[in-house]
Design an enzyme around this catalytic site. Structure first.
Site, PDB file in Angstrom:
ATOM      1  N   ASN A  10       0.869  -1.173   0.000  1.00 19.97           N
ATOM      2  CA  ASN A  10       0.000   0.000   0.000  1.00 19.97           C
ATOM      3  C   ASN A  10       0.909   1.226   0.000  1.00 19.97           C
ATOM      4  O   ASN A  10       1.443   1.594   1.042  1.00 19.97           O
ATOM      5  CB  ASN A  10      -0.897  -0.035   1.247  1.00 19.97           C
ATOM      6  CG  ASN A  10      -1.736   1.219   1.398  1.00 19.97           C
ATOM      7  OD1 ASN A  10      -1.791   2.053   0.494  1.00 19.97           O
ATOM      8  ND2 ASN A  10      -2.389   1.353   2.549  1.00 19.97           N
ATOM      9  N   TRP A  11       1.079   1.808  -1.179  1.00 17.59           N
ATOM     10  CA  TRP A  11       2.014   2.929  -1.301  1.00 17.59           C
ATOM     11  C   TRP A  11       1.434   4.215  -0.709  1.00 17.59           C
ATOM     12  O   TRP A  11       2.118   5.219  -0.618  1.00 17.59           O
ATOM     13  CB  TRP A  11       2.388   3.144  -2.773  1.00 17.59           C
ATOM     14  CG  TRP A  11       3.191   2.020  -3.366  1.00 17.59           C
ATOM     15  CD1 TRP A  11       3.617   0.878  -2.731  1.00 17.59           C
ATOM     16  CD2 TRP A  11       3.671   1.924  -4.719  1.00 17.59           C
ATOM     17  NE1 TRP A  11       4.326   0.090  -3.609  1.00 17.59           N
ATOM     18  CE2 TRP A  11       4.381   0.704  -4.828  1.00 17.59           C
ATOM     19  CE3 TRP A  11       3.572   2.757  -5.846  1.00 17.59           C
ATOM     20  CZ2 TRP A  11       4.982   0.302  -6.033  1.00 17.59           C
ATOM     21  CZ3 TRP A  11       4.159   2.346  -7.036  1.00 17.59           C
ATOM     22  CH2 TRP A  11       4.868   1.134  -7.124  1.00 17.59           C
ATOM     23  N   LYS A  12       0.154   4.206  -0.388  1.00 16.87           N
ATOM     24  CA  LYS A  12      -0.543   5.392   0.136  1.00 16.87           C
ATOM     25  C   LYS A  12      -0.295   6.585  -0.791  1.00 16.87           C
ATOM     26  O   LYS A  12      -0.170   6.392  -1.996  1.00 16.87           O
ATOM     27  CB  LYS A  12      -0.101   5.654   1.590  1.00 16.87           C
ATOM     28  CG  LYS A  12      -0.312   4.406   2.463  1.00 16.87           C
ATOM     29  CD  LYS A  12      -0.179   4.657   3.928  1.00 16.87           C
ATOM     30  CE  LYS A  12      -0.385   3.333   4.673  1.00 16.87           C
ATOM     31  NZ  LYS A  12      -0.321   3.472   6.123  1.00 16.87           N
ATOM     32  N   HIS A  98      -9.577   0.929   4.616  1.00 13.24           N
ATOM     33  CA  HIS A  98      -8.322   1.116   5.360  1.00 13.24           C
ATOM     34  C   HIS A  98      -8.592   2.062   6.533  1.00 13.24           C
ATOM     35  O   HIS A  98      -9.423   2.964   6.422  1.00 13.24           O
ATOM     36  CB  HIS A  98      -7.255   1.692   4.427  1.00 13.24           C
ATOM     37  CG  HIS A  98      -5.910   1.769   5.057  1.00 13.24           C
ATOM     38  ND1 HIS A  98      -5.557   2.794   5.902  1.00 13.24           N
ATOM     39  CD2 HIS A  98      -4.846   0.932   5.009  1.00 13.24           C
ATOM     40  CE1 HIS A  98      -4.318   2.565   6.338  1.00 13.24           C
ATOM     41  NE2 HIS A  98      -3.869   1.455   5.812  1.00 13.24           N
ATOM     42  N   GLU A 100      -7.128   4.547   7.573  1.00 16.21           N
ATOM     43  CA  GLU A 100      -7.009   5.979   7.238  1.00 16.21           C
ATOM     44  C   GLU A 100      -8.274   6.474   6.545  1.00 16.21           C
ATOM     45  O   GLU A 100      -8.684   7.623   6.719  1.00 16.21           O
ATOM     46  CB  GLU A 100      -5.748   6.208   6.391  1.00 16.21           C
ATOM     47  CG  GLU A 100      -4.496   6.117   7.256  1.00 16.21           C
ATOM     48  CD  GLU A 100      -3.267   5.561   6.545  1.00 16.21           C
ATOM     49  OE1 GLU A 100      -3.201   5.600   5.311  1.00 16.21           O
ATOM     50  OE2 GLU A 100      -2.359   5.075   7.260  1.00 16.21           O
ATOM     51  N   GLU A 170      -5.515  -5.034  10.568  1.00 18.04           N
ATOM     52  CA  GLU A 170      -4.518  -3.994  10.796  1.00 18.04           C
ATOM     53  C   GLU A 170      -4.855  -3.229  12.069  1.00 18.04           C
ATOM     54  O   GLU A 170      -5.666  -2.296  12.040  1.00 18.04           O
ATOM     55  CB  GLU A 170      -4.505  -3.009   9.614  1.00 18.04           C
ATOM     56  CG  GLU A 170      -4.173  -3.632   8.298  1.00 18.04           C
ATOM     57  CD  GLU A 170      -3.606  -2.601   7.330  1.00 18.04           C
ATOM     58  OE1 GLU A 170      -2.453  -2.754   6.943  1.00 18.04           O
ATOM     59  OE2 GLU A 170      -4.308  -1.631   7.024  1.00 18.04           O
ATOM     60  N   GLY A 176       2.119   2.364  10.812  1.00 20.08           N
ATOM     61  CA  GLY A 176       3.047   3.482  10.674  1.00 20.08           C
ATOM     62  C   GLY A 176       3.708   3.906  11.973  1.00 20.08           C
ATOM     63  O   GLY A 176       4.299   4.985  12.053  1.00 20.08           O
ATOM     64  N   SER A 216       3.184  -1.977  10.488  1.00 21.56           N
ATOM     65  CA  SER A 216       4.629  -2.016  10.766  1.00 21.56           C
ATOM     66  C   SER A 216       5.278  -3.364  10.442  1.00 21.56           C
ATOM     67  O   SER A 216       6.185  -3.796  11.148  1.00 21.56           O
ATOM     68  CB  SER A 216       4.911  -1.616  12.219  1.00 21.56           C
ATOM     69  OG  SER A 216       4.488  -0.280  12.442  1.00 21.56           O
ATOM     70  N   GLY A 237       2.684  -1.066   4.385  1.00 21.20           N
ATOM     71  CA  GLY A 237       2.701   0.358   4.058  1.00 21.20           C
ATOM     72  C   GLY A 237       4.123   0.823   3.811  1.00 21.20           C
ATOM     73  O   GLY A 237       4.708   0.579   2.755  1.00 21.20           O
ATOM     74  N   GLY A 238       4.707   1.451   4.819  1.00 15.07           N
ATOM     75  CA  GLY A 238       6.036   2.062   4.702  1.00 15.07           C
ATOM     76  C   GLY A 238       7.082   1.189   4.024  1.00 15.07           C
ATOM     77  O   GLY A 238       7.798   1.653   3.124  1.00 15.07           O
TER      78      GLY A 238
END
Ligand code: PGA
Length: 254
Positions: A10-12, A98, A100, A170, A176, A216, A237-238
């Site tokens: 997930n590159w956001k 998600h 977010e 999640e 994150g 994470s 993610g990251g």
């Protein structure tokens, strides 16, 4: 049949076009390092076509996914993207609900449910995200929160459709933050989710559904998560913004 593990990046809202192309090319070139794992890249919507073309050009089986969509096929919905449009640019997956989207944009379980149905109707695989906040975990409400999210987000899906869905657990406090859930904490919730799926459909269907962990995930903690019986992959993610890290994680699920 054993479940095929699935690792999605997930590159956001990150990268630019050149870097998106570069990262997709690197993942495609090194895909063999995680043979047997279903890999998915979810770039920002404006780069879907670029990333899709890069993957297609590399004759790669790495899948393309969107990070969100609306549950309508077309119409006066300024700023939104429709499921057939995602299919049109080569998407096979879409992340839905998600945390977010839920916390920053007010997406409810009912909205996620409508989107999941629309995604399936369009032929997309929905990656439906659920997870508790830190306050909810500390109040002992994890099971109750996740139960409601799973039941309401997936309500009314036929067993055939449910089988296609990917669920991503999640915990919001792990996203994150560098604070990963312990493998035991994650497994406990994954087992709960599989039990809920058995109730929604049947034990046979529940046994087919892939349940990813997200929050994470890094190359150095992926193996212990992958070792859990109900963790079938990761939503990253990251760490998905670096080919080395993304493939390092994917390898752990091979
Ligand atoms: P993270 O994000 O890996 O950066 O914690 C996971 C996610 O939001 O899907």
């Amino acid at each position: 049949m054993p479940r095929t593990t699935i690792v999605a990046g997930n590159w956001k809202m990150n990268l630019d076009r050149a870097r998106a192309r570069e990262l997709a090319a690197a993942v495609a070139a090194r895909r063999g390092e995680a043979a047997g794992v279903e890999l998915v890249l979810c770039p920002p919507a404006v780069y879907l076509e670029t990333v899709g073309a890069t993957l297609a050009g590399a004759k790669s089986d790495v899948g393309l996914g969107a990070q969100n969509m609306l549950d309508k096929p077309s119409g006066a919905f300024t700023g939104e993207v429709a499921p057939p449009m995602l299919v049109d640019v080569g998407c096979r997956y879409v992340i839905l609900g998600h945390s977010e989207r839920r916390t920053l944009f007010g997406e409810t379980d009912a909205a996620v449910n409508a989107k999941a149905k629309a995604a399936l109707a369009a032929g997309l695989v929905p990656i439906v995200c659920v997870g508790e906040t830190l306050a909810e975990r500390e109040a002992g409400k994890t099971a109750a929160v996740v139960t409601t999210q799973v039941q309401d987000s997936l309500a009314g899906l036929s067993p055939t459709d449910l089988e296609k869905v990917v669920v991503a657990y999640e915990p919001v406090w792990a996203i994150g933050t560098g604070k990963v859930a312990t493998p035991e904490q994650a497994q406990e919730v994954h087992a709960l989710i599989r039990g809920l799926l058995a109730h929604l459909a049947s034990p046979a269907v529940a046994a087919q559904v892939r349940i990813q962990y997200g929050g994470s995930v890094k190359p150095d903690n992926a193996a212990s998560l992958a070792a859990q019986p109900d963790i079938d992959g990761a939503l990253v993610g990251g760490a998905s913004l670096k080919a080395d890290d993304f493939l390092g994680i994917a390898k752990a699920f091979a």
